[in-house]
Motif scaffolding. Structure first.
Motif, PDB file in Angstrom:
ATOM      1  N   PHE A   1       0.820  -1.199   0.000  1.00 56.13           N
ATOM      2  CA  PHE A   1       0.000   0.000   0.000  1.00 56.13           C
ATOM      3  C   PHE A   1       0.862   1.262   0.000  1.00 56.13           C
ATOM      4  O   PHE A   1       0.708   2.144   0.835  1.00 56.13           O
ATOM      5  N   ASN A   2       1.777   1.312  -0.941  1.00 57.30           N
ATOM      6  CA  ASN A   2       2.604   2.509  -1.087  1.00 57.30           C
ATOM      7  C   ASN A   2       2.601   2.951  -2.545  1.00 57.30           C
ATOM      8  O   ASN A   2       1.915   2.362  -3.378  1.00 57.30           O
ATOM      9  N   GLU A   3       3.359   4.004  -2.829  1.00 50.52           N
ATOM     10  CA  GLU A   3       3.319   4.560  -4.183  1.00 50.52           C
ATOM     11  C   GLU A   3       3.825   3.578  -5.235  1.00 50.52           C
ATOM     12  O   GLU A   3       3.355   3.578  -6.378  1.00 50.52           O
ATOM     13  N   ASN A   4       4.773   2.715  -4.866  1.00 56.91           N
ATOM     14  CA  ASN A   4       5.263   1.717  -5.823  1.00 56.91           C
ATOM     15  C   ASN A   4       4.183   0.692  -6.154  1.00 56.91           C
ATOM     16  O   ASN A   4       4.050   0.258  -7.294  1.00 56.91           O
ATOM     17  N   ASP A   5       3.406   0.308  -5.137  1.00 61.45           N
ATOM     18  CA  ASP A   5       2.297  -0.621  -5.370  1.00 61.45           C
ATOM     19  C   ASP A   5       1.234   0.026  -6.259  1.00 61.45           C
ATOM     20  O   ASP A   5       0.655  -0.623  -7.124  1.00 61.45           O
ATOM     21  N   TYR A   6       0.987   1.317  -6.024  1.00 56.12           N
ATOM     22  CA  TYR A   6      -0.012   2.038  -6.807  1.00 56.12           C
ATOM     23  C   TYR A   6       0.388   2.076  -8.283  1.00 56.12           C
ATOM     24  O   TYR A   6      -0.427   1.824  -9.176  1.00 56.12           O
ATOM     25  N   LYS A   7       1.666   2.361  -8.516  1.00 53.02           N
ATOM     26  CA  LYS A   7       2.176   2.384  -9.890  1.00 53.02           C
ATOM     27  C   LYS A   7       2.134   0.980 -10.513  1.00 53.02           C
ATOM     28  O   LYS A   7       1.842   0.831 -11.702  1.00 53.02           O
ATOM     29  N   ALA A   8       2.401  -0.036  -9.698  1.00 53.70           N
ATOM     30  CA  ALA A   8       2.396  -1.412 -10.196  1.00 53.70           C
ATOM     31  C   ALA A   8       0.990  -1.835 -10.621  1.00 53.70           C
ATOM     32  O   ALA A   8       0.822  -2.569 -11.601  1.00 53.70           O
ATOM     33  N   ILE A   9      -0.028  -1.387  -9.883  1.00 54.43           N
ATOM     34  CA  ILE A   9      -1.413  -1.686 -10.263  1.00 54.43           C
ATOM     35  C   ILE A   9      -1.704  -1.088 -11.632  1.00 54.43           C
ATOM     36  O   ILE A   9      -2.248  -1.746 -12.520  1.00 54.43           O
TER      37      ILE A   9
ATOM     38  N   MET B   1       3.663  10.223  -2.097  1.00 60.07           N
ATOM     39  CA  MET B   1       4.504   9.735  -1.009  1.00 60.07           C
ATOM     40  C   MET B   1       3.902  10.123   0.340  1.00 60.07           C
ATOM     41  O   MET B   1       3.793   9.311   1.258  1.00 60.07           O
ATOM     42  N   ASN B   2       3.448  11.374   0.464  1.00 62.00           N
ATOM     43  CA  ASN B   2       2.845  11.842   1.716  1.00 62.00           C
ATOM     44  C   ASN B   2       1.528  11.126   1.995  1.00 62.00           C
ATOM     45  O   ASN B   2       1.216  10.806   3.145  1.00 62.00           O
ATOM     46  N   CYS B   3       0.757  10.868   0.955  1.00 67.07           N
ATOM     47  CA  CYS B   3      -0.510  10.160   1.100  1.00 67.07           C
ATOM     48  C   CYS B   3      -0.286   8.772   1.691  1.00 67.07           C
ATOM     49  O   CYS B   3      -0.945   8.380   2.663  1.00 67.07           O
ATOM     50  N   PHE B   4       0.662   8.036   1.126  1.00 71.09           N
ATOM     51  CA  PHE B   4       0.887   6.672   1.580  1.00 71.09           C
ATOM     52  C   PHE B   4       1.684   6.622   2.880  1.00 71.09           C
ATOM     53  O   PHE B   4       1.574   5.652   3.639  1.00 71.09           O
ATOM     54  N   LYS B   5       2.443   7.656   3.139  1.00 73.18           N
ATOM     55  CA  LYS B   5       3.133   7.752   4.427  1.00 73.18           C
ATOM     56  C   LYS B   5       2.108   7.882   5.550  1.00 73.18           C
ATOM     57  O   LYS B   5       2.226   7.256   6.604  1.00 73.18           O
ATOM     58  N   ARG B   6       1.086   8.690   5.321  1.00 71.32           N
ATOM     59  CA  ARG B   6       0.011   8.843   6.307  1.00 71.32           C
ATOM     60  C   ARG B   6      -0.755   7.539   6.474  1.00 71.32           C
ATOM     61  O   ARG B   6      -1.110   7.147   7.589  1.00 71.32           O
ATOM     62  N   LEU B   7      -1.020   6.865   5.364  1.00 67.07           N
ATOM     63  CA  LEU B   7      -1.721   5.584   5.411  1.00 67.07           C
ATOM     64  C   LEU B   7      -0.957   4.582   6.278  1.00 67.07           C
ATOM     65  O   LEU B   7      -1.545   3.898   7.127  1.00 67.07           O
ATOM     66  N   LYS B   8       0.353   4.524   6.100  1.00 70.29           N
ATOM     67  CA  LYS B   8       1.178   3.607   6.893  1.00 70.29           C
ATOM     68  C   LYS B   8       1.195   4.023   8.361  1.00 70.29           C
ATOM     69  O   LYS B   8       1.114   3.173   9.256  1.00 70.29           O
TER      70      LYS B   8
ATOM     71  N   THR C   1      -6.317  10.608  -3.613  1.00 66.52           N
ATOM     72  CA  THR C   1      -5.750   9.993  -4.822  1.00 66.52           C
ATOM     73  C   THR C   1      -6.450  10.502  -6.074  1.00 66.52           C
ATOM     74  O   THR C   1      -5.839  10.602  -7.143  1.00 66.52           O
ATOM     75  N   ASN C   2      -7.738  10.847  -5.955  1.00 67.05           N
ATOM     76  CA  ASN C   2      -8.433  11.420  -7.105  1.00 67.05           C
ATOM     77  C   ASN C   2      -7.860  12.790  -7.449  1.00 67.05           C
ATOM     78  O   ASN C   2      -7.663  13.110  -8.624  1.00 67.05           O
ATOM     79  N   TYR C   3      -7.583  13.600  -6.442  1.00 67.60           N
ATOM     80  CA  TYR C   3      -6.999  14.920  -6.697  1.00 67.60           C
ATOM     81  C   TYR C   3      -5.604  14.793  -7.320  1.00 67.60           C
ATOM     82  O   TYR C   3      -5.264  15.504  -8.267  1.00 67.60           O
ATOM     83  N   ILE C   4      -4.822  13.852  -6.813  1.00 69.70           N
ATOM     84  CA  ILE C   4      -3.459  13.685  -7.348  1.00 69.70           C
ATOM     85  C   ILE C   4      -3.512  13.203  -8.800  1.00 69.70           C
ATOM     86  O   ILE C   4      -2.743  13.674  -9.636  1.00 69.70           O
ATOM     87  N   HIS C   5      -4.414  12.266  -9.094  1.00 68.64           N
ATOM     88  CA  HIS C   5      -4.627  11.800 -10.475  1.00 68.64           C
ATOM     89  C   HIS C   5      -3.287  11.587 -11.187  1.00 68.64           C
ATOM     90  O   HIS C   5      -2.978  12.268 -12.171  1.00 68.64           O
ATOM     91  N   PRO C   6      -2.490  10.649 -10.710  1.00 67.52           N
ATOM     92  CA  PRO C   6      -1.087  10.590 -11.146  1.00 67.52           C
ATOM     93  C   PRO C   6      -0.829  10.154 -12.582  1.00 67.52           C
ATOM     94  O   PRO C   6       0.253  10.412 -13.112  1.00 67.52           O
ATOM     95  N   PHE C   7      -1.811   9.539 -13.228  1.00 67.61           N
ATOM     96  CA  PHE C   7      -1.554   8.973 -14.546  1.00 67.61           C
ATOM     97  C   PHE C   7      -2.308   9.715 -15.650  1.00 67.61           C
ATOM     98  O   PHE C   7      -3.307  10.375 -15.400  1.00 67.61           O
ATOM     99  N   ARG C   8      -1.817   9.579 -16.851  1.00 64.66           N
ATOM    100  CA  ARG C   8      -2.435  10.238 -18.007  1.00 64.66           C
ATOM    101  C   ARG C   8      -3.829   9.692 -18.271  1.00 64.66           C
ATOM    102  O   ARG C   8      -4.740  10.401 -18.684  1.00 64.66           O
ATOM    103  N   GLU C   9      -4.030   8.414 -18.023  1.00 66.36           N
ATOM    104  CA  GLU C   9      -5.313   7.734 -18.239  1.00 66.36           C
ATOM    105  C   GLU C   9      -5.378   6.560 -17.277  1.00 66.36           C
ATOM    106  O   GLU C   9      -4.345   6.036 -16.852  1.00 66.36           O
TER     107      GLU C   9
END
Length: 199
Positions: free
Chosen positions: A55-63, A101-108, A132-140
């Motif tokens: 449940f961190n940013e690397n996992d989010y990118k992997a999904i 990073m801050n989002c998932f740091k808080r989650l942890k 995570t909706n506000y961050i919207h990290p990906f193009r699609e």
């Protein structure tokens, strides 16, 4: 759903808003159909998997990479432009790594919401959904990535949610309201659809 972007500068075929893809499909509606077909089965399978940790940013990118790697060369990579949709401006692209990073740091730090009373758990799920909706990290593919991630997080805490049973227009409306500071609709949706996992 199309974002407000400069199509020439954003990995689209010249003069179109159709994303450059591995199938070289240049019709946006046909690409959307293929994208939905490919990701549906993957999403259904991934939503029911309980992660043991992560449940961190690397996992989010992997999904995101797992969902879209067959379609786009940039699957799992953060967007490099600023985007908006339906009057909602998302985070600036250069702020994405730190915000996630801050989002998932808080989650942890909150032990992934384990042990929270149900109402508090719902509040935290709404909060991370909005963040995570506000961050919207990906193009699609942000919504699909977000739903898989949240399904796994919810499952990890002994609950389940089936996004396929949620009215998409209702969820979209709740998301738009939440982006403007009104989370009541979204909270009601999650409270109705998050149930204890049947053992």
């Amino acid at each position: 759903m199309a974002y407000s972007v400069d199509s020439i500068s954003d990995n689209c075929y010249e003069g179109t808003t159709c994303l450059i893809n591995k199938y070289n499909i240049r019709d946006e509606s046909k690409l959307a159909e293929l994208e939905a077909m490919i990701t549906l089965a993957i999403t259904s399978e991934m939503e029911q998997v309980a992660l043991k940790d992560g449940f961190n940013e690397n996992d989010y990118k992997a999904i995101h990479r797992q969902l879209f790697d067959t379609l786009y060369t940039w699957a799992g990579e953060y967007r490099t432009i600023d985007i908006s949709k339906k009057g909602t401006a998302f985070a600036k692209h250069d702020e994405i790594p730190e915000l996630l990073m801050n989002c998932f740091k808080r989650l942890k730090a909150m032990d992934f919401f384990r042990g929270l009373p149900f109402d508090d758990f719902i509040d935290e799920i709404v909060d991370i959904y909005c963040t995570t909706n506000y961050i919207h990290p990906f193009r699609e593919g942000n919504g699909r990535t977000q739903r898989v991630f949240l399904s796994q997080l919810i499952h990890y805490n002994g609950y389940e949610i089936h996004f396929s049973k949620i009215d998409t227009d209702e969820l979209m409306l709740g998301t738009i309201h939440a982006a403007h500071g009104v989370v009541d609709y979204l909270r009601d949706i999650f409270k109705e659809h998050i149930k204890p996992t049947l053992r």
